[in-house]
Design a protein around this motif. Structure first.
Motif, PDB file in Angstrom:
ATOM      1  N   PHE A   1      13.951  -2.477   2.265  1.00 14.03           N
ATOM      2  CA  PHE A   1      14.302  -1.478   3.265  1.00 14.03           C
ATOM      3  C   PHE A   1      14.752  -2.203   4.524  1.00 14.03           C
ATOM      4  O   PHE A   1      14.486  -3.392   4.690  1.00 14.03           O
ATOM      5  N   TRP A   2      15.413  -1.481   5.375  1.00  9.39           N
ATOM      6  CA  TRP A   2      15.970  -2.066   6.594  1.00  9.39           C
ATOM      7  C   TRP A   2      15.682  -1.170   7.786  1.00  9.39           C
ATOM      8  O   TRP A   2      15.721   0.048   7.677  1.00  9.39           O
ATOM      9  N   VAL A   3      15.451  -1.790   8.932  1.00  9.17           N
ATOM     10  CA  VAL A   3      15.489  -1.106  10.223  1.00  9.17           C
ATOM     11  C   VAL A   3      16.681  -1.730  10.944  1.00  9.17           C
ATOM     12  O   VAL A   3      16.948  -2.929  10.794  1.00  9.17           O
ATOM     13  N   TYR A   4      17.438  -0.920  11.673  1.00  7.58           N
ATOM     14  CA  TYR A   4      18.680  -1.424  12.257  1.00  7.58           C
ATOM     15  C   TYR A   4      18.977  -0.742  13.590  1.00  7.58           C
ATOM     16  O   TYR A   4      18.446   0.336  13.888  1.00  7.58           O
TER      17      TYR A   4
ATOM     18  N   TYR B   1      21.603   3.319  18.761  1.00  7.72           N
ATOM     19  CA  TYR B   1      20.989   4.200  17.762  1.00  7.72           C
ATOM     20  C   TYR B   1      20.141   3.317  16.866  1.00  7.72           C
ATOM     21  O   TYR B   1      20.617   2.289  16.361  1.00  7.72           O
ATOM     22  N   THR B   2      18.901   3.712  16.645  1.00  6.49           N
ATOM     23  CA  THR B   2      17.996   2.968  15.765  1.00  6.49           C
ATOM     24  C   THR B   2      17.673   3.820  14.552  1.00  6.49           C
ATOM     25  O   THR B   2      17.381   5.013  14.690  1.00  6.49           O
ATOM     26  N   GLY B   3      17.724   3.220  13.368  1.00  4.91           N
ATOM     27  CA  GLY B   3      17.425   3.946  12.147  1.00  4.91           C
ATOM     28  C   GLY B   3      16.817   3.034  11.100  1.00  4.91           C
ATOM     29  O   GLY B   3      16.624   1.836  11.334  1.00  4.91           O
ATOM     30  N   HIS B   4      16.523   3.613   9.930  1.00  5.69           N
ATOM     31  CA  HIS B   4      16.053   2.810   8.807  1.00  5.69           C
ATOM     32  C   HIS B   4      16.671   3.351   7.526  1.00  5.69           C
ATOM     33  O   HIS B   4      17.108   4.500   7.471  1.00  5.69           O
ATOM     34  N   THR B   5      16.730   2.498   6.501  1.00  2.00           N
ATOM     35  CA  THR B   5      17.369   2.873   5.248  1.00  2.00           C
ATOM     36  C   THR B   5      16.906   1.951   4.129  1.00  2.00           C
ATOM     37  O   THR B   5      16.345   0.880   4.382  1.00  2.00           O
ATOM     38  N   ASP B   6      17.197   2.343   2.905  1.00  2.00           N
ATOM     39  CA  ASP B   6      16.937   1.470   1.759  1.00  2.00           C
ATOM     40  C   ASP B   6      18.224   0.820   1.251  1.00  2.00           C
ATOM     41  O   ASP B   6      18.205   0.029   0.320  1.00  2.00           O
TER      42      ASP B   6
ATOM     43  N   GLN C   1      16.755  -5.805  10.377  1.00  2.00           N
ATOM     44  CA  GLN C   1      15.628  -6.583   9.861  1.00  2.00           C
ATOM     45  C   GLN C   1      15.180  -5.976   8.538  1.00  2.00           C
ATOM     46  O   GLN C   1      15.047  -4.765   8.420  1.00  2.00           O
ATOM     47  N   GLU C   2      14.966  -6.841   7.571  1.00  2.00           N
ATOM     48  CA  GLU C   2      14.458  -6.410   6.273  1.00  2.00           C
ATOM     49  C   GLU C   2      12.973  -6.081   6.364  1.00  2.00           C
ATOM     50  O   GLU C   2      12.229  -6.751   7.082  1.00  2.00           O
ATOM     51  N   CYS C   3      12.567  -5.068   5.613  1.00  3.33           N
ATOM     52  CA  CYS C   3      11.162  -4.685   5.511  1.00  3.33           C
ATOM     53  C   CYS C   3      10.829  -4.516   4.035  1.00  3.33           C
ATOM     54  O   CYS C   3      11.695  -4.194   3.222  1.00  3.33           O
ATOM     55  N   PHE C   4       9.564  -4.726   3.701  1.00  3.56           N
ATOM     56  CA  PHE C   4       9.159  -4.627   2.300  1.00  3.56           C
ATOM     57  C   PHE C   4       8.975  -3.194   1.836  1.00  3.56           C
ATOM     58  O   PHE C   4       9.212  -2.877   0.672  1.00  3.56           O
ATOM     59  N   THR C   5       8.548  -2.307   2.721  1.00  2.34           N
ATOM     60  CA  THR C   5       8.280  -0.929   2.328  1.00  2.34           C
ATOM     61  C   THR C   5       8.968   0.042   3.285  1.00  2.34           C
ATOM     62  O   THR C   5       9.296  -0.310   4.425  1.00  2.34           O
ATOM     63  N   ARG C   6       9.165   1.261   2.831  1.00  5.23           N
ATOM     64  CA  ARG C   6       9.730   2.306   3.686  1.00  5.23           C
ATOM     65  C   ARG C   6       8.820   2.566   4.879  1.00  5.23           C
ATOM     66  O   ARG C   6       9.276   2.772   5.998  1.00  5.23           O
ATOM     67  N   GLU C   7       7.513   2.531   4.643  1.00  5.64           N
ATOM     68  CA  GLU C   7       6.560   2.774   5.723  1.00  5.64           C
ATOM     69  C   GLU C   7       6.697   1.720   6.825  1.00  5.64           C
ATOM     70  O   GLU C   7       6.648   2.033   8.004  1.00  5.64           O
ATOM     71  N   GLU C   8       6.860   0.453   6.418  1.00  4.00           N
ATOM     72  CA  GLU C   8       7.041  -0.629   7.380  1.00  4.00           C
ATOM     73  C   GLU C   8       8.344  -0.430   8.172  1.00  4.00           C
ATOM     74  O   GLU C   8       8.370  -0.601   9.400  1.00  4.00           O
TER      75      GLU C   8
END
Length: 100
Positions: free
Chosen positions: A2-5, A15-20, A50-57
């Motif tokens: 997953f990513w936060v960007y 704009y801040t978001g997250h995605t898989d 930034q890469e994240c291991f889980t959607r929650e993270e």
């Protein structure tokens, strides 16, 4: 994964978001595939991710960054972690107004 960007919008806002799937999400933002905040603020530039291991993270990181000041986001985008730390401390340290 997953990513936060963070995207910089044409009007200079962030704009801040997250995605898989960061590549797919960038395409959706670029074409106006979302009717929300970024649709009327194109073109957009990916300025940080930034890469994240889980959607929650990723969601937790998104929420944290969304709460930051513009200066703090810009320090992170530029990789100035000393400034990020300084800005974090300056927000949490409040001088005493009491007499004792």
């Amino acid at each position: 994964m997953f990513w936060v960007y963070i995207l910089r919008c044409a009007d200079g806002s962030y704009y801040t978001g997250h995605t898989d799937d960061l590549e797919r999400r960038m395409g959706q933002h670029a074409t106006g595939g979302f009717s929300g905040y970024t649709a009327s603020r194109r073109p957009l530039v990916l300025v940080w991710s930034q890469e994240c291991f889980t959607r929650e993270e990723a969601l937790a990181a998104e929420r944290q960054v969304k709460g930051w000041s513009r200066k703090k986001k810009e320090a992170m985008i530029s990789g100035d972690w000393d400034e990020v730390s300084r800005l974090a401390k300056s927000k949490s340290v409040h001088p005493s107004t009491g007499s004792g």
